[in-house]
Motif scaffolding. Structure first.
Motif, mmCIF file in Angstrom:
data_model
loop_
_atom_site.group_PDB
_atom_site.id
_atom_site.type_symbol
_atom_site.label_atom_id
_atom_site.label_comp_id
_atom_site.label_asym_id
_atom_site.label_seq_id
_atom_site.Cartn_x
_atom_site.Cartn_y
_atom_site.Cartn_z
ATOM 1 N N LEU A 12 0.822 -1.206 0.000
ATOM 2 C CA LEU A 12 0.000 0.000 0.000
ATOM 3 C C LEU A 12 0.857 1.258 0.000
ATOM 4 N N ALA A 13 2.022 1.205 0.662
ATOM 5 C CA ALA A 13 2.931 2.353 0.634
ATOM 6 C C ALA A 13 3.473 2.586 -0.770
ATOM 7 N N PHE A 20 -1.775 6.462 -5.886
ATOM 8 C CA PHE A 20 -3.022 5.703 -5.865
ATOM 9 C C PHE A 20 -3.616 5.737 -4.455
ATOM 10 N N ALA A 21 -4.829 6.253 -4.333
ATOM 11 C CA ALA A 21 -5.513 6.355 -3.042
ATOM 12 C C ALA A 21 -6.270 5.068 -2.755
ATOM 13 N N ARG A 22 -6.152 4.571 -1.546
ATOM 14 C CA ARG A 22 -6.818 3.309 -1.219
ATOM 15 C C ARG A 22 -8.318 3.498 -1.071
ATOM 16 N N ARG A 80 -8.723 9.757 -11.799
ATOM 17 C CA ARG A 80 -8.495 9.299 -10.426
ATOM 18 C C ARG A 80 -7.724 7.987 -10.472
ATOM 19 N N ASP A 81 -6.882 7.797 -9.471
ATOM 20 C CA ASP A 81 -6.115 6.561 -9.340
ATOM 21 C C ASP A 81 -6.429 5.927 -7.997
ATOM 22 N N PHE A 82 -6.826 4.644 -8.016
ATOM 23 C CA PHE A 82 -7.240 3.958 -6.795
ATOM 24 C C PHE A 82 -6.413 2.691 -6.589
ATOM 25 N N ALA A 83 -6.193 2.369 -5.318
ATOM 26 C CA ALA A 83 -5.587 1.101 -4.931
ATOM 27 C C ALA A 83 -6.540 0.375 -4.000
ATOM 28 N N TYR A 84 -6.403 -0.944 -3.930
ATOM 29 C CA TYR A 84 -7.274 -1.716 -3.036
ATOM 30 C C TYR A 84 -6.511 -2.916 -2.482
#
Length: 372
Positions: A12-13, A20-22, A80-84
């Protein structure tokens, strides 16, 4: 603590540093999109229930679609950029669930640069588990679609080839069928029904054919469900779809699907094929070569990439680059994804949205690390 969890913070880091925002989509999701996009094969692995109004819901079997839904709910108005990172639920895995991580990038119009950056981020992901030099399998669903357009195939055959390409990349059975004229008792025997269905609402036509099969007591044929049989039948319902294809067009398809190698060598072979067949693939090939240049700018030598024109991923929403990272070329993919510019519109966005992403199977990476 399992190794996959010990890497979670580092993962996640890494994604946060890349911008990328979680996000954490709800576990309970509408089932329709998963079924529409992945078919009955996905249904067999999903945990499905219904709400009081009778709508089908499911425990999320994957996280890409739920992340897309969050972006659409937020207006889908800006990049937008997302992480999960979270559990997904499927009956074909141990204990019915596993951890899945990944990233999704929405709205970037510099597609080739975005593709290259996501591939580089996928390699950084694998490196957290000590997988420094994975096999990189590369394909291009958009290039195959451009070829089918240039060949001017009947609509039903185009849909069928795109779907089968995504499922396996093995189109030998389809190409053999294209070489043949319909035989007595084959599709031509149903020409009246096909003519009536041509141009009708696809969902209504599919439901009608499925009902007719059910009334006849047909539940499966050669392992296919009623829904899958109906889909195949409807693929023949456009004018010209029940006919064979000129041998020279079949030959072009066969030659295209045999092309493989590093992207530079493949681009040369693809341009030669387009020139000799008189096909306009210039825009698609320009994009292909531009992406290779952006990949090289990320410090990834093109010679490391194993491109195959026949390589597709088993989801029909991919529209461009697709890739998989494997340990020494073996086993299931560790990291995999690609470009899917048309998916968000199919899920309810006002229009097409450029999108690219990948999923990470932490249990597989954990197993590789344990072997090392």
């Amino acid at each position: 603590m399992p190794a996959e969890m010990s890497h979670a913070d580092d993962l996640l880091a890494l994604y946060a540093r890349a911008g990328f925002a979680r996000v954490e989509p709800p576990v309970l999701q509408p089932a329709d999109a998963f079924l529409d996009l992945s078919g009955e094969e996905m249904r067999r692995t999903m945990f499905i229930t219904t709400d009081p109004e009778g709508r089908e819901l499911c425990l999320r079997p994957d996280l890409t679609l739920p992340v897309c839904r969050l972006y659409i709910a937020d207006g889908a108005a800006q990049p937008r950029d997302f992480a999960y990172l979270g559990p997904v639920f499927r009956s074909d895995v141990a204990q019915g669930e596993l951890l899945q991580a990944g990233v999704e990038s929405f709205g970037r119009t510099d597609r080739e640069a975005a593709d290259a950056e996501l591939l580089a981020l996928g390699l950084e992901t694998a490196a957290l588990w000590g997988v420094i030099d994975p096999t990189i399998r590369l394909g291009d669903a958009g290039l195959f679609a451009a070829l089918l357009d240039a060949l001017d195939l009947p609509p039903g055959w185009r849909r069928r080839l795109m779907k089968d390409f995504a499922r396996s990349g093995d189109l030998r059975a389809d190409l053999e069928a294209l070489k043949q004229r319909p035989q007595a008792g084959g599709v031509s025997a149903h020409a009246g029904v096909l003519s009536a269905l041509a141009g009708s609402d696809p969902a209504a036509a599919r439901a009608l054919v499925a009902d007719l099969l059910s009334i006849a007591g047909i539940t499966t044929v050669a392992g296919r469900t009623v829904s899958e049989i109906a889909e195949r039948f409807l693929e023949q319902a456009a004018p010209g779809d029940a006919e064979g294809l000129a041998p020279e067009k079949v030959a072009v398809l066969e030659r295209y699907l045999a092309i493989q190698g590093n992207p530079d060598a493949a681009a040369g072979a693809l341009r030669a094929l387009a020139d000799e067949a008189g096909l306009d693939l210039a825009a698609a090939l320009d994009s292909f070569e531009s992406r290779t240049n952006f990949i090289a700018a990320q410090g990834i030598e093109p010679e490391r990439l194993s491109f195959a024109a026949a390589f597709g991923r088993p989801l029909d929403y991919y529209s461009g680059m697709v890739f998989e990272l494997h340990e020494n070329g073996n086993g299931a993919p560790l990291v995999a994804g690609g470009r899917y510019d048309g998916l968000l519109a199919r899920l309810g966005a006002p229009g097409p949205v450029p999108a690219v992403g990948f999923a990470v199977w932490l249990d597989r990476l954990d197993a590789v690390e344990a072997r090392q």
